[in-house]
Design a protein around this motif. Sequence first.
Motif, PDB file in Angstrom:
ATOM      1  N   VAL A  41      30.975  86.091  12.324  1.00  0.00           N
ATOM      2  CA  VAL A  41      30.367  84.785  12.621  1.00  0.00           C
ATOM      3  C   VAL A  41      29.306  84.945  13.699  1.00  0.00           C
ATOM      4  O   VAL A  41      28.177  84.464  13.565  1.00  0.00           O
ATOM      5  N   VAL A  42      29.644  85.633  14.764  1.00  0.00           N
ATOM      6  CA  VAL A  42      28.693  85.846  15.868  1.00  0.00           C
ATOM      7  C   VAL A  42      27.527  86.709  15.397  1.00  0.00           C
ATOM      8  O   VAL A  42      26.360  86.397  15.663  1.00  0.00           O
ATOM      9  N   GLU A 141      34.152  91.241  25.503  1.00  0.00           N
ATOM     10  CA  GLU A 141      32.765  91.303  25.979  1.00  0.00           C
ATOM     11  C   GLU A 141      31.845  90.451  25.101  1.00  0.00           C
ATOM     12  O   GLU A 141      30.982  89.738  25.613  1.00  0.00           O
ATOM     13  N   LEU A 142      32.034  90.532  23.802  1.00  0.00           N
ATOM     14  CA  LEU A 142      31.208  89.755  22.878  1.00  0.00           C
ATOM     15  C   LEU A 142      31.444  88.260  23.072  1.00  0.00           C
ATOM     16  O   LEU A 142      30.499  87.472  23.138  1.00  0.00           O
ATOM     17  N   ASP A 143      32.701  87.865  23.219  1.00  0.00           N
ATOM     18  CA  ASP A 143      33.043  86.465  23.427  1.00  0.00           C
ATOM     19  C   ASP A 143      32.428  85.952  24.735  1.00  0.00           C
ATOM     20  O   ASP A 143      31.864  84.853  24.767  1.00  0.00           O
ATOM     21  N   LEU A 144      32.508  86.728  25.784  1.00  0.00           N
ATOM     22  CA  LEU A 144      31.934  86.335  27.070  1.00  0.00           C
ATOM     23  C   LEU A 144      30.422  86.162  26.961  1.00  0.00           C
ATOM     24  O   LEU A 144      29.859  85.185  27.465  1.00  0.00           O
ATOM     25  N   GLU A 148      28.545  82.550  27.601  1.00  0.00           N
ATOM     26  CA  GLU A 148      27.556  82.415  28.678  1.00  0.00           C
ATOM     27  C   GLU A 148      26.224  81.868  28.177  1.00  0.00           C
ATOM     28  O   GLU A 148      25.488  81.247  28.918  1.00  0.00           O
ATOM     29  N   ARG A 149      25.909  82.097  26.899  1.00  0.00           N
ATOM     30  CA  ARG A 149      24.578  81.769  26.394  1.00  0.00           C
ATOM     31  C   ARG A 149      24.514  80.639  25.373  1.00  0.00           C
ATOM     32  O   ARG A 149      23.446  80.098  25.121  1.00  0.00           O
ATOM     33  N   ILE A 150      25.626  80.284  24.777  1.00  0.00           N
ATOM     34  CA  ILE A 150      25.604  79.357  23.637  1.00  0.00           C
ATOM     35  C   ILE A 150      24.913  78.035  23.979  1.00  0.00           C
ATOM     36  O   ILE A 150      24.212  77.471  23.152  1.00  0.00           O
ATOM     37  N   GLY A 151      25.066  77.546  25.181  1.00  0.00           N
ATOM     38  CA  GLY A 151      24.442  76.280  25.563  1.00  0.00           C
ATOM     39  C   GLY A 151      22.938  76.353  25.716  1.00  0.00           C
ATOM     40  O   GLY A 151      22.254  75.328  25.687  1.00  0.00           O
ATOM     41  N   THR A 152      22.408  77.565  25.849  1.00  0.00           N
ATOM     42  CA  THR A 152      20.959  77.708  26.030  1.00  0.00           C
ATOM     43  C   THR A 152      20.222  77.902  24.721  1.00  0.00           C
ATOM     44  O   THR A 152      19.018  77.705  24.662  1.00  0.00           O
TER      45      THR A 152
END
Length: 169
Positions: A41-42, A141-144, A148-152
């Motif tokens: 998905v990512v 690490e991938l989840d973090l 950290e970035r999804i909102g941007t």
Amino acid sequence: MTSETPTHVVSPFNGPVEIGLRSLCVLTTAFPSAYALQRLVVFDYFLVHSDDIEGGPEGLHPRTPHRGGEILVRRGVIQDGIALYESRGLIERVYKGGGIFFAATEKSADFLDTLSTEYLAGLRDRADWVVDSFGALDDTELDLMVRERIGTWGAEFSMESVLWTEEAS
């Protein structure tokens, strides 16, 4: 049109055929490694919006507002796409101690080699980039990184709309 003709039209874009093909490209690049659904998905998001990642190649899909939310709604369609290509022997399900994973098969690369479109060439280039850049990250690490970035991702449009409103006043 007869009464038996279906009125529902299936879009070829972001449907199981296209999204499954994107997963197939990632899995073929990573072969023989197997990935969990959440990683696919990512990686699907990274594949089409590669320009959201610093240093990434130009994105294949347009930079739409709030596109980061796409990660939250793709899971079901990706499952359908994987099932489609799995039914054709191009993706296989792998059961490990950590759960269910998916991998390309021996036929996957040959199948992709028979297709020749600019879009597929772009997918394969970006699949190479995604696997090379993020394939070695563990799930935490991938989840973090995503959290950290999804909102941007796509938020630049929110700021632009605020500025347009202020200018109109």
